[in-house]
Scaffold this motif. Structure first.
Motif, short mmCIF file in Angstrom:
data_model
loop_
_atom_site.label_atom_id
_atom_site.label_comp_id
_atom_site.label_asym_id
_atom_site.label_seq_id
_atom_site.Cartn_x
_atom_site.Cartn_y
_atom_site.Cartn_z
N ASP A 158 0.82 -1.22 0.00
CA ASP A 158 0.00 0.00 0.00
C ASP A 158 0.85 1.26 0.00
N LEU A 159 2.01 1.19 0.66
CA LEU A 159 2.90 2.35 0.67
C LEU A 159 3.63 2.47 -0.65
N ARG A 160 4.09 1.34 -1.19
CA ARG A 160 4.81 1.36 -2.46
C ARG A 160 3.95 1.99 -3.56
N ALA A 161 2.66 1.72 -3.51
CA ALA A 161 1.76 2.24 -4.53
C ALA A 161 1.64 3.76 -4.49
N GLN A 162 2.05 4.36 -3.37
CA GLN A 162 1.90 5.81 -3.23
C GLN A 162 3.19 6.58 -3.51
N VAL A 163 4.29 5.85 -3.79
CA VAL A 163 5.57 6.52 -4.02
C VAL A 163 5.54 7.33 -5.31
N LEU A 164 5.12 6.71 -6.41
CA LEU A 164 5.12 7.41 -7.70
C LEU A 164 4.17 8.61 -7.68
N PRO A 165 2.91 8.45 -7.23
CA PRO A 165 2.06 9.64 -7.18
C PRO A 165 2.59 10.72 -6.23
N MET A 166 3.28 10.30 -5.17
CA MET A 166 3.89 11.30 -4.30
C MET A 166 4.88 12.15 -5.08
N CYS A 167 5.75 11.50 -5.85
CA CYS A 167 6.75 12.23 -6.63
C CYS A 167 6.08 13.11 -7.67
N GLU A 168 4.99 12.63 -8.26
CA GLU A 168 4.28 13.44 -9.25
C GLU A 168 3.70 14.70 -8.61
N ILE A 169 3.17 14.57 -7.42
CA ILE A 169 2.61 15.74 -6.73
C ILE A 169 3.72 16.72 -6.35
N VAL A 170 4.84 16.19 -5.85
CA VAL A 170 5.96 17.05 -5.49
C VAL A 170 6.45 17.83 -6.71
N THR A 219 21.73 27.21 -4.07
CA THR A 219 21.04 28.30 -4.77
C THR A 219 20.44 27.87 -6.10
N ASP A 220 20.64 26.61 -6.47
CA ASP A 220 20.00 26.08 -7.68
C ASP A 220 18.65 25.46 -7.36
N LEU A 221 18.20 25.56 -6.13
CA LEU A 221 17.01 24.84 -5.69
C LEU A 221 15.83 25.77 -5.44
N ALA A 222 15.71 26.79 -6.25
CA ALA A 222 14.57 27.70 -6.12
C ALA A 222 13.28 26.97 -6.46
N LEU A 223 12.21 27.32 -5.77
CA LEU A 223 10.90 26.73 -6.03
C LEU A 223 10.43 27.14 -7.42
N ARG A 224 10.07 26.16 -8.24
CA ARG A 224 9.55 26.45 -9.58
C ARG A 224 8.07 26.80 -9.51
N GLU A 225 7.56 27.38 -10.57
CA GLU A 225 6.13 27.67 -10.63
C GLU A 225 5.37 26.34 -10.65
N ARG A 226 4.32 26.24 -9.85
CA ARG A 226 3.58 24.99 -9.80
C ARG A 226 2.81 24.76 -11.09
N HIS A 227 2.59 23.49 -11.40
CA HIS A 227 1.86 23.11 -12.61
C HIS A 227 0.42 22.82 -12.20
N ALA A 228 -0.42 23.85 -12.33
CA ALA A 228 -1.78 23.77 -11.79
C ALA A 228 -2.58 22.65 -12.45
N GLU A 229 -2.40 22.45 -13.75
CA GLU A 229 -3.20 21.44 -14.45
C GLU A 229 -2.86 20.04 -13.95
N SER A 230 -1.57 19.77 -13.76
CA SER A 230 -1.16 18.46 -13.24
C SER A 230 -1.68 18.25 -11.82
N LEU A 231 -1.58 19.30 -10.99
CA LEU A 231 -2.10 19.19 -9.63
C LEU A 231 -3.60 18.94 -9.63
N ARG A 232 -4.29 19.62 -10.52
CA ARG A 232 -5.74 19.45 -10.60
C ARG A 232 -6.09 18.00 -10.88
N GLY A 233 -5.38 17.39 -11.83
CA GLY A 233 -5.64 16.00 -12.16
C GLY A 233 -5.30 15.05 -11.03
N LEU A 234 -4.18 15.28 -10.38
CA LEU A 234 -3.76 14.41 -9.29
C LEU A 234 -4.69 14.53 -8.09
N TYR A 235 -5.06 15.76 -7.73
CA TYR A 235 -5.95 15.95 -6.60
C TYR A 235 -7.32 15.32 -6.88
#
Length: 923
Positions: free
Chosen positions: A81-93, A251-267
């Motif tokens: 059950d946890l393994r199944a959530q790893v990929l979607p977790m990375c997609e959301i991140v 300093t290369d780790l600035a937060l990128r603009e979120r991808h609203a469409e992908s988040l919408r689908g995942l949520y």
């Protein structure tokens, strides 16, 4: 200062999986861990870090597997059950715009360690978000650990010691001795954290324990000796690498603009309805998600606080909807605004300026709100090319003065002391300043949230505010607020007043439901606001010539230290160059490199030089040089630079919502950190002077926290010692050692003093032994003897711990609360730290309340003598006044009486005082 947040991804996922029930979406896919991760990430992003990374383990072996084939060999496979959530977790991140890092051959810990120390070396503040104890080895200046599940934070040697009983640089050795069953690292059999910490306290390091293994008696000693061949490998496995080759720096780790469409689908897929509605812009949905996160115990703020003071409820629509705002540019609009304010029982206001320093800031505009959702912005100083014509400033201020001066109109603000300064300097006096949302939040729960408006709006309203940087920009391209277009300025500034009013409706109601807290707010914190504003405005005179002389003296002594260092080295070198120091100390002089930099080079920081100062005179001379240089750069050179050109004085800023116990803090300059235990430190106080015809008077509570201890414990012996008026430490020593007071020896008084003060701060026998230079057994005997003579103190301490466990908080004499997250923690170190805070907070907090009450009383009396005396400083338990020479006796009588009467305790409050031409003479 820039901030980097490093998220331990595996820790997030596992903790969320085990903390939440086995949730699933409509398709039956597991979602519990995902739900928790989304909430924790959201809390992290709400803090708006400058840089962030989500670090996870890469598949495959690491160098530790090569060191030990049995490393992690017994770890069970990841649940399906946890393994199944790893990929979607990375997609959301990824969709949230957070960089994900996976580096082959090393663990996520090593990537985090490398980035953390690299960032810290560049002056970036680093927060490692994790629950993994191994990371405690990285704690140092600029590097802190935050456990988002418990809300706990480790950011100093003291906080690490409170949890583990060792310093950060001993954590690796602690782990080596204990072993780790999860990672299949066998330690010393039967050696738990207490035993390991005890050995390290005795022998300082793993090498010290190994060298003295033969001296350790009993079965545990046999176990240690049997484990000796294994311990060096354990240390290698437990050490987090900090020199991993990475293609990205902090300093290369600035937060990128979120991808609203992908988040919408995942949520939508995983059924995160609240998050989905929040993504679509629904503020009420944000409040729902906040409440859900509170119930799950997953907010970055302390869950214990939320449970003790009621979780944040979803606000009604009127308090979370976007508002309608008007820009006031014409006389009819101004007339209408003044009429509305004059008719209102209360209104919120805010000022916009061009500086953070209220004593120098120019007024750019004012905003007002009288009901939620409606506000005005009155621009006065926007001067960008093409800016619309604005009303004349003096005409506007003349129209507003009667409204601000009317005590019947209740005024509300957020950190309003700043605005009071700005308006006063514009000739506008504010009467009837009745509520401050920063202070409402602070008194309601000092540690549940930060107390800035943006954080409070998010927590209590579920409302995302427009941020200052959204309208002015950041960094080198940032513009002054006077350059912000009026439409953007109105959206930002009017919202400030609007949100302040909304917050007051929520926080005011919560305080009203807690009568004891409301009294603290109404009788102590709010009356103190104008008092502190006056103290800050009064400022203190500085003798620039004295500072110049001190700087010259320090410069001569620095030069002498440089010359001595040159003689010791046998050649010239730059004392300020770490590279040259490394070459000299470790290559030429062959001194041992006991402490390394993150890149593995010998360190030349203060800790490293102290470690080798007994082996050569040169490190001690370098330390002396650095100490002199710090005094010069921080004080003798700096103070003259911050004299206000308009007043000729230094004006510090006091912070009411800083320390959770209620103690005031100061900044710009921090007058509470001026060293007074050394001659050089005391000399700095000589530069704080009185003008001609005046004196400085210092009045200081004597041993106030010990007196509060006597009051709270009701111990007859301690009460008797204070009632006698004798030296309390000598009287305590006489009790403890069964002697007459005049027969007490110096070392006995010193021991009694150490115990008196140490008990309030949770000092252990180990700490007492180290302070007094005696054996731990002897120190433990001292403490036992003390408690036998003062059983009321022991009973008070135990009673306080139990009350804290029952209630989740402790209180001062006046009802101020400190919530304690970890008072029931299963981890002994966390629990012990909370217990120490439970005992100390009532005393330190009561002392803070007492001096605040004294300041309010004294300020009221001074109002009738403003030309002859004024309060100019508050430092710890001391108040400093500038007084006409002929008025000193009158002031001393009034001030000492009012300070002594600020609380009714079972022992008298004694005030020491002094008079002089400068602060050092008066102190």
């Amino acid at each position: 200062m820039k901030r980097l947040v490093l998220i331990d991804g595996s820790s997030y996922l596992y903790r969320a999986f085990h903390a939440l029930p086995p949730l699933s979406n409509d398709a039956g896919e597991p979602t519990g861990a995902l739900f928790g991760v989304v909430n924790m990430l959201r809390a992290t992003l709400n803090e708006r870090p400058d840089y962030v990374a989500f670090v996870v383990d890469a598949p495959g072996k690491t160098f530790r597997d090569d060191l030990d084939p049995q490393y992690k060999a017994n770890r069970p496979p990841m649940p399906d059950d946890l393994r199944a959530q790893v990929l979607p977790m990375c997609e959301i991140v990824e969709a949230l715009g957070i960089p994900i890092l996976r580096i082959e051959g090393v663990e996520a810990d090593d990537v985090i360690g490398t980035l953390a120390l690299s960032a810290a070396a560049d002056g970036i503040d680093v927060t490692i978000s994790t629950g993994d104890k191994d990371f405690a080895q990285l704690v140092r200046p600029h590097v802190a650990l935050v456990n988002t599940m418990s809300g706990s934070r480790m950011d100093s040697d003291e906080s690490v010691f409170a949890k583990f009983g060792v310093r950060p640089n001993q954590v690796i050795d602690l782990l080596s001795l204990m072993g780790d069953s999860v990672d299949n690292i066998p330690g010393v059999e039967k050696c738990g954290p207490k035993t390991a910490a005890k050995w390290l306290a005795e022998y300082d390091s793993l090498d010290g324990v190994i060298a003295n293994a033969a001296q350790i008696k009993g079965k545990i000693g046999d176990n240690l000796r049997a484990a000796l061949p294994r311990l060096p490998l354990n240390r290698q496995l437990a050490t987090i690498k900090t020199d991993v080759a990475l293609d990205k720096g902090p300093t290369d780790l600035a937060l990128r603009e979120r991808h609203a469409e992908s988040l919408r689908g995942l949520y939508a897929r995983y059924g995160f309805k609240q998050a989905l509605r929040e993504l679509e812009g629904g503020a009420a949905a944000s409040a729902e998600l906040d409440a859900a996160s509170d119930r799950a115990g997953l907010r970055a703020t302390a869950a214990g606080h939320a449970r003790s003071s009621a979780p944040a409820e979803a606000p009604d629509a009127a308090l979370s909807a976007k508002g309608e705002y008007e820009t006031v540019l014409t006389q009819p609009q101004l007339d209408a605004l003044v009429a509305a304010l004059s008719a209102a029982e209360e209104f919120a206001f805010d000022s916009e300026t061009d500086s953070l320093d209220p004593m120098r800031a120019n007024l750019v505009g004012l905003s007002f709100a009288i009901e939620p959702g409606r506000a005005w912005y009155l621009p006065l100083g926007h001067d960008y090319p093409g800016a619309p014509a604005q009303l004349d400033r003096e005409t506007v201020l003349a129209a507003l003065r009667p409204v601000f001066a009317d005590p019947a109109r209740r005024k509300l603000g957020q950190h309003g002391k700043y605005d009071l300064h700005v308006l006063r300097r514009c000739g506008v006096e504010v009467d009837g300043y009745a509520d401050d949302t920063m202070l409402e939040s602070f008194v309601y729960n000092a540690t549940a949230s930060r107390h800035d408006m943006d954080s409070l709006a998010k927590r209590y309203l579920g409302y995302d505010t427009v941020k200052y940087a959204d309208v002015t920009g950041k960094g080198a391209k940032a513009i002054s607020f006077s350059q912000v277009a009026l439409d953007d300025a109105t959206r930002y500034a009017a919202e400030d007043a609007d949100v302040t009013l909304r917050l007051h409706r929520v926080l005011g109601a919560r305080l009203a439901a807690e009568p004891a807290l409301e009294r603290v707010y109404r009788e102590i914190e709010m009356p103190l606001v104008p008092v502190l504003a006056r103290v800050e405005a009064n400022g203190v005179m500085i003798d620039a010539d004295e500072l110049r002389r001190q700087s010259q003296d320090l410069a001569k002594r620095m030069l002498a230290a440089q010359q001595q260092a040159t003689e010791l080295a046998g050649r010239t070198f730059n004392l300020d160059s770490p590279k040259q120091l490394q070459a000299l100390l470790f290559d030429e002089l062959k001194l041992p490199a006991l402490i390394k930099t993150p890149t593995g080079q010998p360190s030349t920081n203060e800790e490293a030089l102290e470690a080798i100062a007994d082996q050569h005179e040169l490190p001690r001379v370098i330390l002396e040089y650095r100490g002199l240089a710090k005094l010069r750069s921080t004080y003798t050179d700096k103070l003259s630079e911050i004299v206000n050109p308009d007043t000729g004085r230094v004006h510090t800023s006091y912070h009411q919502a800083g320390a959770a116990t209620g103690r005031l803090a100061s900044s710009d300059p921090n007058l509470q950190n001026i060293p007074i235990r050394t001659d050089d430190g005391r000399r700095i106080r000589r530069a704080f002077v009185a003008p001609a015809g005046r004196k400085l008077v210092a009045c200081d509570y004597s041993q106030i926290e010990l007196r509060i201890m006597a009051h709270l414990s009701e111990d007859e012996g301690l009460l008797r010692a204070f009632a006698s008026g004798a030296d309390i430490h000598r009287a305590t020593a006489a009790e403890v050692f069964g002697k007459a007071i005049d027969q007490v020896e110096g070392n006995e008084r010193r021991a009694a003093k150490a115990i008196n003060f140490g008990l309030m701060y949770g000092m252990s026998a180990f700490g007492l032994a180290r302070q007094l230079g005696i054996g731990r057994g002897e120190a433990q005997d001292y403490i036992a003897l003390y408690f036998s003579r003062y059983p009321g103190v022991r009973d008070f301490m135990e009673r306080t711990r139990q009350d804290a466990r029952d209630k989740g908080y402790v209180e001062t004499v006046f009802g101020r609360r400190l919530y304690l997250d970890n008072i029931k923690a299963s981890n002994q170190g966390l629990r012990a730290g909370a217990e120490r805070a439970a005992i100390n907070a009532p005393m330190q907090g009561t002392a803070a309340d007492i001096i605040k009450r004294a300041m309010i009383s004294i300020d009221a009396w001074l109002a009738g003598h403003a030309e002859r005396a004024k309060m100019i400083l508050q430092v710890h338990d001391e108040l400093v006044f500038e007084v006409d020479a002929g008025f000193v006796d009158t002031l001393l009588a009034q001030v000492t009486d009012r300070m002594s009467a600020a609380a009714e305790l079972r022992v008298p409050l004694v005030v020491d005082s002094g008079v002089g031409d400068n602060w050092d003479q008066a102190h």
